[in-house]
Scaffold this active site. Structure first.
Site, PDB file in Angstrom:
ATOM      1  N   TYR A 105      -1.874  -0.477  10.352  1.00  0.00           N
ATOM      2  CA  TYR A 105      -1.971  -0.960   8.972  1.00  0.00           C
ATOM      3  C   TYR A 105      -0.786  -0.461   8.151  1.00  0.00           C
ATOM      4  CZ  TYR A 105      -3.817  -1.545   4.226  1.00  0.00           C
ATOM      5  OH  TYR A 105      -3.991  -1.884   2.896  1.00  0.00           O
TER       6      TYR A 105
ATOM      7  N   SER B 285       0.852  -1.183   0.000  1.00  0.00           N
ATOM      8  CA  SER B 285       0.000   0.000   0.000  1.00  0.00           C
ATOM      9  C   SER B 285       0.886   1.230   0.000  1.00  0.00           C
ATOM     10  CB  SER B 285      -0.900   0.014   1.238  1.00  0.00           C
ATOM     11  OG  SER B 285      -1.523   1.284   1.407  1.00  0.00           O
TER      12      SER B 285
ATOM     13  N   LYS C  59       2.279  -2.585   6.221  1.00  0.00           N
ATOM     14  CA  LYS C  59       2.579  -2.496   4.794  1.00  0.00           C
ATOM     15  C   LYS C  59       4.007  -2.012   4.547  1.00  0.00           C
ATOM     16  CE  LYS C  59      -1.345  -4.032   3.305  1.00  0.00           C
ATOM     17  NZ  LYS C  59      -1.446  -5.312   2.591  1.00  0.00           N
TER      18      LYS C  59
END
Length: 265
Positions: A168, A155, A172
């Site tokens: 998160y 991401s 990533k």
């Protein structure tokens, strides 16, 4: 001289970008980016196995796409299910050339210091451990001896910081580094790359684009819109195929330019 363990030496290079005769496995592919990636791989000639936590949903998604796609129920972090899926793929199709580690989750909303261990662990297990698990199984079952390509779904959050999605983003960022580490360890037989999508119209990213937010994000994106799953699927197929045969350890940003300006998410 071509190394004996390289994909080219496997005897199926084909035309640039072609996956004719190859077999691919895509995790977390019952919808969104995973489903679009499966369709793109299929359209380039690959036979594709897609996974989902629900076997029923996996089979429904495969039927939606139709043609050369099979659904298999396997949670990304379930080692027994992952092993069964990889073994089934090799036993059924005789090979496993492409692995797309697409399964992802984001249950840890809010400041990093407010997260509990359960949400942290779930995020890291799915977003980081699962790619290690599935890659190790694929390498031992086929790719280590015959060659192959692994594509991880990272991401643009791995390159930036933002409120409320810190865990998160950390997962990533780690996946981007893991991609380089695996590329070094598995060369020359296996290429390992990643894609880093921007804001894409998926269920996982709904909080970033629903309602009026889509207009705002599109206006801050140099190419004028949020992404569609098919934009990412095409990038996956490129990295998986022979057009990218001299690329490994890289992360391809596919974000319409969102990282270029103040509208970065």
């Amino acid at each position: 001289m071509t190394p004996t363990g390289s994909p080219e030496a496997a005897g199926n290079p084909g035309p640039a970008g072609s996956l004719e005769g190859k077999v691919a496995l895509v995790t977390g592919a019952s919808r969104g980016i995973g489903l679009a990636a499966a369709a793109a791989l299929r359209d380039q000639g690959a036979r594709v196995v897609i996974t989902s936590r629900s076997e029923e949903r996996a089979k429904e998604a495969a039927a939606e796409l139709g043609g050369a796609i099979e659904g298999f129920g396997a949670h990304a972090t379930d080692e027994a299910a992952a092993r069964a899926c990889v073994e089934h793929t090799v036993a059924t199709y005789g090979r496993l050339d492409v692995l797309v580690n697409n399964a992802g989750t984001n249950p840890a909303y809010g400041p990093v210091i407010d997260q509990d261990h359960a949400r942290f662990t779930k995020t890291m297990d799915v977003n980081l451990w699962a790619p290690i698990l599935w890659t190790s199984l694929a390498v031992r079952a086929w790719m280590g001896e015959h060659g192959g390509s692994v594509v991880n779904t990272a991401s643009i959050g791995g390159y930036s910081v933002a409120a409320d999605v810190g865990v998160y983003h950390v997962s990533k960022a780690a996946l981007i580094h893991l991609t380089k580490q695996l590329a070094l360890e598995l060369a020359p037989a296996v290429r390992v790359n990643a894609i880093a999508p921007g804001v894409v119209r998926t269920r996982l990213a709904e909080a970033l684009w629903q309602g009026e937010r889509e207009t705002k994000v599109a206006a801050a994106t140099p190419l004028g819109r949020i992404g569609e799953p098919e934009d990412i699927g095409a990038a996956v197929a490129f990295l998986a195929g022979d057009a990218a045969r001299w690329i490994t350890g890289e992360t391809l940003v596919v974000d319409g330019g969102q990282l270029l300006g103040p509208g970065a998410v």
